[in-house]
Design a protein around this motif. Structure first.
Motif, PDB file in Angstrom:
ATOM      1  N   ILE A  33     -34.548 -46.258  -2.631  1.00 34.89           N
ATOM      2  CA  ILE A  33     -35.691 -45.458  -2.191  1.00 34.89           C
ATOM      3  C   ILE A  33     -36.962 -46.235  -2.495  1.00 34.89           C
ATOM      4  O   ILE A  33     -37.079 -46.859  -3.553  1.00 34.89           O
ATOM      5  CB  ILE A  33     -35.710 -44.105  -2.924  1.00 34.89           C
ATOM      6  N   GLN A  34     -37.921 -46.189  -1.567  1.00 30.04           N
ATOM      7  CA  GLN A  34     -39.167 -46.927  -1.711  1.00 30.04           C
ATOM      8  C   GLN A  34     -40.359 -46.018  -1.411  1.00 30.04           C
ATOM      9  O   GLN A  34     -40.227 -45.020  -0.698  1.00 30.04           O
ATOM     10  CB  GLN A  34     -39.208 -48.106  -0.733  1.00 30.04           C
ATOM     11  N   VAL A  35     -41.520 -46.415  -1.946  1.00 28.15           N
ATOM     12  CA  VAL A  35     -42.770 -45.727  -1.603  1.00 28.15           C
ATOM     13  C   VAL A  35     -42.932 -45.790  -0.087  1.00 28.15           C
ATOM     14  O   VAL A  35     -42.581 -46.777   0.546  1.00 28.15           O
ATOM     15  CB  VAL A  35     -43.958 -46.401  -2.320  1.00 28.15           C
ATOM     16  N   LYS A  36     -43.441 -44.727   0.477  1.00 30.31           N
ATOM     17  CA  LYS A  36     -43.657 -44.529   1.918  1.00 30.31           C
ATOM     18  C   LYS A  36     -42.398 -44.067   2.645  1.00 30.31           C
ATOM     19  O   LYS A  36     -42.462 -43.768   3.832  1.00 30.31           O
ATOM     20  CB  LYS A  36     -44.268 -45.750   2.607  1.00 30.31           C
ATOM     21  N   ASP A  37     -41.232 -44.021   1.965  1.00 22.31           N
ATOM     22  CA  ASP A  37     -40.080 -43.340   2.551  1.00 22.31           C
ATOM     23  C   ASP A  37     -40.428 -41.853   2.575  1.00 22.31           C
ATOM     24  O   ASP A  37     -41.458 -41.427   2.033  1.00 22.31           O
ATOM     25  CB  ASP A  37     -38.813 -43.563   1.723  1.00 22.31           C
ATOM     26  N   THR A  38     -39.585 -41.057   3.168  1.00 16.55           N
ATOM     27  CA  THR A  38     -39.835 -39.630   3.302  1.00 16.55           C
ATOM     28  C   THR A  38     -38.656 -38.836   2.755  1.00 16.55           C
ATOM     29  O   THR A  38     -37.504 -39.145   3.045  1.00 16.55           O
ATOM     30  CB  THR A  38     -40.037 -39.272   4.792  1.00 16.55           C
ATOM     31  N   LEU A  39     -38.953 -37.837   1.947  1.00 19.89           N
ATOM     32  CA  LEU A  39     -37.947 -36.880   1.509  1.00 19.89           C
ATOM     33  C   LEU A  39     -37.946 -35.767   2.540  1.00 19.89           C
ATOM     34  O   LEU A  39     -39.010 -35.215   2.860  1.00 19.89           O
ATOM     35  CB  LEU A  39     -38.286 -36.308   0.130  1.00 19.89           C
ATOM     36  N   ASP A  95     -28.939 -26.042   2.329  1.00 20.17           N
ATOM     37  CA  ASP A  95     -30.017 -26.892   2.819  1.00 20.17           C
ATOM     38  C   ASP A  95     -29.614 -28.359   2.734  1.00 20.17           C
ATOM     39  O   ASP A  95     -28.822 -28.753   1.870  1.00 20.17           O
ATOM     40  CB  ASP A  95     -31.312 -26.688   1.993  1.00 20.17           C
ATOM     41  N   ILE A  96     -30.182 -29.168   3.601  1.00 14.67           N
ATOM     42  CA  ILE A  96     -29.909 -30.598   3.617  1.00 14.67           C
ATOM     43  C   ILE A  96     -31.125 -31.333   3.073  1.00 14.67           C
ATOM     44  O   ILE A  96     -32.234 -31.170   3.564  1.00 14.67           O
ATOM     45  CB  ILE A  96     -29.568 -31.084   5.042  1.00 14.67           C
ATOM     46  N   VAL A  97     -30.894 -32.131   2.029  1.00 14.70           N
ATOM     47  CA  VAL A  97     -31.937 -32.936   1.413  1.00 14.70           C
ATOM     48  C   VAL A  97     -31.569 -34.390   1.644  1.00 14.70           C
ATOM     49  O   VAL A  97     -30.460 -34.810   1.313  1.00 14.70           O
ATOM     50  CB  VAL A  97     -32.042 -32.635  -0.102  1.00 14.70           C
ATOM     51  N   GLU A  98     -32.505 -35.155   2.238  1.00 21.75           N
ATOM     52  CA  GLU A  98     -32.211 -36.553   2.512  1.00 21.75           C
ATOM     53  C   GLU A  98     -33.480 -37.387   2.412  1.00 21.75           C
ATOM     54  O   GLU A  98     -34.584 -36.876   2.481  1.00 21.75           O
ATOM     55  CB  GLU A  98     -31.556 -36.714   3.878  1.00 21.75           C
ATOM     56  N   ILE A  99     -33.277 -38.689   2.274  1.00 22.55           N
ATOM     57  CA  ILE A  99     -34.376 -39.649   2.261  1.00 22.55           C
ATOM     58  C   ILE A  99     -34.284 -40.431   3.569  1.00 22.55           C
ATOM     59  O   ILE A  99     -33.209 -40.930   3.927  1.00 22.55           O
ATOM     60  CB  ILE A  99     -34.266 -40.646   1.087  1.00 22.55           C
ATOM     61  N   ILE A 100     -35.419 -40.533   4.264  1.00 23.82           N
ATOM     62  CA  ILE A 100     -35.418 -41.296   5.519  1.00 23.82           C
ATOM     63  C   ILE A 100     -36.494 -42.369   5.455  1.00 23.82           C
ATOM     64  O   ILE A 100     -37.485 -42.237   4.752  1.00 23.82           O
ATOM     65  CB  ILE A 100     -35.621 -40.375   6.752  1.00 23.82           C
ATOM     66  N   ARG A 101     -36.271 -43.438   6.181  1.00 25.69           N
ATOM     67  CA  ARG A 101     -37.232 -44.549   6.223  1.00 25.69           C
ATOM     68  C   ARG A 101     -37.802 -44.639   7.619  1.00 25.69           C
ATOM     69  O   ARG A 101     -37.199 -44.473   8.591  1.00 25.69           O
ATOM     70  CB  ARG A 101     -36.534 -45.853   5.848  1.00 25.69           C
TER      71      ARG A 101
END
Length: 101
Positions: A33-39, A95-101
């Motif tokens: 996970i990186q800064v500017k990714d989205t939760l 609910d679905i929790v994910e990290i997207i780039r």
């Protein structure tokens, strides 16, 4: 003052943290996970502003991190993922929790 955070646990939280915790079953970290990714929680997106240096390791191996919605850009705690300063969203079963780039 209520903390602007959610604690994620893969197998369940200790009783004293249940009020702030979300238990999850699936844990698939494909990339760091990186800064500017989205939760993303269902259809709602939150910009990641800071990543503690233990977030990726803890999430991958333990399924445990803290989500803090205060907009911090300098991580204070190693296991905390910092997100834009917004009201803490409610997370419900299914609910679905994910990290997207």
């Amino acid at each position: 003052m209520k903390k602007k955070m959610i604690i994620l646990f893969k197998q369940g939280a200790p009783a004293e943290l249940e009020e702030f915790s979300v238990s999850h079953e699936i844990n698939q970290l494909k990339e760091d996970i990186q800064v500017k990714d989205t939760l993303k929680i269902n259809d709602h997106e939150y910009k990641i502003t800071g990543v503690g240096n233990a977030v990726n390791k803890n999430l991958d191996s333990l399924g445990h991190i803290t989500l803090k919605f205060d907009g911090s850009q300098e991580p204070e705690l190693p296991g905390t993922l910092y997100l834009e300063d917004v009201k803490v969203p409610e997370i419900h079963q299914g609910d679905i929790v994910e990290i997207i780039r």
